[in-house]
Design an enzyme around this catalytic site. Structure first.
Site, PDB file in Angstrom:
ATOM      1  CG  MET A  43     -21.444   4.476  21.637  1.00 24.97           C
ATOM      2  SD  MET A  43     -22.237   4.144  20.318  1.00 24.97           S
ATOM      3  CE  MET A  43     -23.515   5.057  20.487  1.00 24.97           C
ATOM      4  CG  HIS A 121     -15.848   0.154  24.207  1.00 22.60           C
ATOM      5  ND1 HIS A 121     -16.848   0.245  23.259  1.00 22.60           N
ATOM      6  CD2 HIS A 121     -14.798  -0.233  23.690  1.00 22.60           C
ATOM      7  CE1 HIS A 121     -15.970   0.434  21.782  1.00 22.60           C
ATOM      8  NE2 HIS A 121     -14.787   0.314  22.428  1.00 22.60           N
ATOM      9  CB  CYS A 122     -20.447  -3.301  23.478  1.00 20.71           C
ATOM     10  SG  CYS A 122     -21.471  -3.467  24.999  1.00 20.71           S
ATOM     11  CB  ALA A 123     -23.382   0.126  21.563  1.00 19.28           C
ATOM     12  CB  SER A 129     -18.817  -4.590  27.075  1.00 19.07           C
ATOM     13  OG  SER A 129     -19.811  -4.056  27.641  1.00 19.07           O
TER      14      SER A 129
END
Length: 182
Positions: A43, A121-123, A129
């Site tokens: 993120m 993406h993710c966190a 992701s």
């Protein structure tokens, strides 16, 4: 008696996959190119428009759409970046598999565009992701799950949660079955 010369390796168990995933380097950058013009990130890079501009990112897949700290949207990125949001929880009980094919299609269509560069993406950039990128490599490049994991691990440490690994195993078995019927 005819012997089938094409033997497909069995899909490894979740436990075997976790052993493979535990191996290698266990730290990551904020973003890594894991396939030509395809990046996995966290993120912090996704929320930094300047970093994305420097990377020449043209498409963003947010695998944590609408979640705290990952609130990217088309409005956030503006007209120069195409945005695709997947509202996934990083929970073993979350059904991410329903997003495997739509996300893979989005990534492939983006990469088919001239000069496209895609950030998924993710966190943290290791579970949601990574799972979507693994599914993409399996669906569009015919990698089996283990091959896809090893390909991504050449560039980035990933660790999909157990539920996502089970869903990726099911996808692997489905794709193997489909390829044998062709």
């Amino acid at each position: 008696m005819q012997v089938n010369s094409t033997v497909t390796p069995a899909t490894p168990s979740v436990k075997e996959l976790e052993k493979v995933l535990y191996g290698g380097k266990r730290f990551g950058n904020h973003v890594d190119e894991v396939w030509p013009n395809l990046f996995i990130g966290d993120m912090s890079v996704a929320n930094d428009r300047y970093s994305l501009w420097k990377l020449r990112i043209t498409h963003v897949v947010n695998a944590a759409h609408g979640r705290m700290h990952c609130q990217g949207s088309q409005d956030f990125y503006g007209p120069t970046v195409d945005y695709y949001g997947v509202p996934a929880d990083d929970s073993p009980s979350f059904n991410l598999s329903r997003y495997f094919f739509p996300s893979a299609e989005y990534i492939q269509n983006a990469l088919d565009t001239n000069c496209a560069r895609v950030l998924v993406h993710c966190a943290v950039g290791v579970s949601r992701s990574a799972s979507l990128v693994l599914a993409y490599l399996m669906i569009h490049h015919r990698y089996n799950l283990l091959e896809a994991i090893n390909k991504v691990k050449e560039h980035r440490w990933i660790f999909p949660n157990r539920g996502f690994l089970k869903q990726l195993r099911a996808l692997d078995m489905r794709l193997q079955q489909t390829s044998h019927q062709e």
